[in-house]
Scaffold this motif. Structure first.
Motif, PDB file in Angstrom:
ATOM      1  N   MET A  12     -17.794  24.986 -38.995  1.00  0.00           N
ATOM      2  CA  MET A  12     -18.944  24.994 -39.897  1.00  0.00           C
ATOM      3  C   MET A  12     -20.038  25.922 -39.371  1.00  0.00           C
ATOM      4  SD  MET A  12     -21.310  21.841 -41.297  1.00  0.00           S
ATOM      5  CE  MET A  12     -22.220  21.638 -39.767  1.00  0.00           C
ATOM      6  N   ILE A  37     -14.244  18.332 -39.985  1.00  0.00           N
ATOM      7  CA  ILE A  37     -14.833  19.577 -40.482  1.00  0.00           C
ATOM      8  C   ILE A  37     -14.706  20.598 -39.366  1.00  0.00           C
ATOM      9  CG2 ILE A  37     -16.933  20.701 -41.336  1.00  0.00           C
ATOM     10  CD1 ILE A  37     -17.891  17.908 -42.219  1.00  0.00           C
ATOM     11  N   SER A  38     -14.135  21.747 -39.656  1.00  0.00           N
ATOM     12  CA  SER A  38     -13.882  22.743 -38.621  1.00  0.00           C
ATOM     13  C   SER A  38     -14.598  24.056 -38.932  1.00  0.00           C
ATOM     14  CB  SER A  38     -12.378  23.000 -38.500  1.00  0.00           C
ATOM     15  OG  SER A  38     -12.108  23.942 -37.486  1.00  0.00           O
ATOM     16  N   VAL A  59     -12.376  11.941 -41.075  1.00  0.00           N
ATOM     17  CA  VAL A  59     -12.797  13.174 -41.731  1.00  0.00           C
ATOM     18  C   VAL A  59     -13.044  14.229 -40.660  1.00  0.00           C
ATOM     19  CG1 VAL A  59     -14.536  14.284 -43.184  1.00  0.00           C
ATOM     20  CG2 VAL A  59     -13.858  11.912 -43.644  1.00  0.00           C
ATOM     21  N   TYR A  71     -15.942  15.742 -36.126  1.00  0.00           N
ATOM     22  CA  TYR A  71     -14.857  14.795 -36.398  1.00  0.00           C
ATOM     23  C   TYR A  71     -15.453  13.401 -36.557  1.00  0.00           C
ATOM     24  CZ  TYR A  71     -10.104  12.957 -36.462  1.00  0.00           C
ATOM     25  OH  TYR A  71      -8.924  12.376 -36.867  1.00  0.00           O
ATOM     26  N   THR A 123     -16.403  25.148 -32.121  1.00  0.00           N
ATOM     27  CA  THR A 123     -15.043  25.477 -32.512  1.00  0.00           C
ATOM     28  C   THR A 123     -14.330  26.154 -31.347  1.00  0.00           C
ATOM     29  OG1 THR A 123     -15.690  25.734 -34.825  1.00  0.00           O
ATOM     30  CG2 THR A 123     -13.622  26.761 -34.142  1.00  0.00           C
ATOM     31  N   ASP A 151     -17.424  22.159 -34.892  1.00  0.00           N
ATOM     32  CA  ASP A 151     -16.437  21.202 -35.377  1.00  0.00           C
ATOM     33  C   ASP A 151     -17.054  19.809 -35.388  1.00  0.00           C
ATOM     34  OD1 ASP A 151     -14.670  23.268 -35.495  1.00  0.00           O
ATOM     35  OD2 ASP A 151     -13.426  22.614 -33.804  1.00  0.00           O
TER      36      ASP A 151
END
Length: 309
Positions: free
Chosen positions: A290, A287-288, A285, A250, A218, A248
């Motif tokens: 995590m 996800i940031s 999709v 993607y 991140t 992150d």
């Protein structure tokens, strides 16, 4: 899990068997350049190409339970996982300064009464391509298993792109607390492309396709490599994703159902993975940030234990 641990071991042996371009420096040469004793090894491989890797499960799956339970459909007979067209090349955009596939620095130390071997490794970025991954029937006995003609595709192939990495390996006693410690960062993150998972069921089947997966820290383009690999009484323990900043992820072009499978490329490897064309993409999709935790104390990192059964 026993099969997947065997895959890791077979892959390691395959790379070692192809490392014919190793160049070792003796102590005199090394002392002249660095002023220190020890052994340095540069592995100058430009490509590793393996047609097939078979991993056998000698006792198969014992029959038990009803549909949806472990054991349903099992026949307790030998089977195999087959990896087709494994190709490893250097990622030319992320090479070591030496342009070697890997550089190793090997030393021994008395370790205050607990001696150990230390291997500091630096690895160039890699391009790893896999063709079809399938399960096969097999026959024979231990030491002489033979793959049969029946197979079912489970992955239509994938490609991975890594950045430069460093690792420190300690054998014997391990004052660093684990056999292998990954440190630093994978420059440019980790990329996985053209991952197509197949359902080969009698209902028609089809693919779940992930066009691309990118992992990075991140707030950074790179991926931290803060991970440990240790041998424990319970098996091989891998602790990863310990970064405090989070990860992150993607994913591009997510397609569910339909699609085409493994298509051999004429006269060359690797084969072309399945395209997944057949259904529309549901979109990307992301996800940031995590983070994963383990244990009651809330320590960061995912702990994966691999052992036989």
């Amino acid at each position: 899990m026993k099969l997947f641990s065997k895959i890791a071991l077979v892959s390691a042996m395959a790379v070692s068997a192809n490392a014919m371009a190793m160049q070792a420096m003796d102590d005199a040469d090394l002392s002249a350049t660095t002023g220190q004793d020890g052994i340095s090894i540069g592995i100058g491989i430009s490509k590793v190409d393996i047609d097939k890797v078979h991993v056998f499960d000698g006792d198969g799956l014992a029959a038990a339970g009803a549909a949806g339970q472990a054991g349903f459909g099992g026949t307790a007979t030998v089977g195999a996982i087959t990896l087709n067209d494994v190709v490893v090349t250097a990622n030319t955009s992320s090479l070591l300064a030496s342009h070697n596939l890997a550089d190793l620095s090997i030393d021994t130390d008395s370790g205050a009464g607990k001696p150990f071997l230390n291997v500091a490794a630096a690895v160039s970025g890699l391009n790893i391509d896999l063709g079809k991954i399938e399960v096969n029937d097999a026959s024979g006995t231990g030491g002489a298993y033979v793959v049969g003609a029946n197979s079912a595709e489970i992955l239509s192939g994938l490609s991975l792109k890594t950045g430069k990495m460093t690792a420190n390996i300690q054998l014997g006693n391990t004052p660093q607390g684990a056999m292998i410690k990954l440190a630093g960062a994978m420059v440019g993150g980790l990329q996985i492309n053209d991952l197509a998972i197949k359902d080969a069921s009698t209902g028609g089947g089809g693919y779940i396709v992930l066009g691309g997966i990118k992992l990075n820290d991140t707030g950074s383009a790179d991926l931290s490599l803060d991970a440990d690999v240790a041998v424990t009484p319970q098996g091989l323990a891998i602790t990863a994703m310990k970064g405090a900043a989070g990860t992150d992820i993607y994913i591009t072009k997510v397609q569910l159902g339909g699609g085409t499978g493994y298509v051999p490329k004429a006269g060359a490897t690797p084969a072309v993975p399945g395209t997944g064309v057949g259904t529309g993409s549901i979109g990307d999709v992301a996800i940031s940030g995590m983070k994963v935790f383990n244990g009651t104390g809330g320590a960061t990192g995912a702990v994966i234990t691999i052992s036989g059964h």
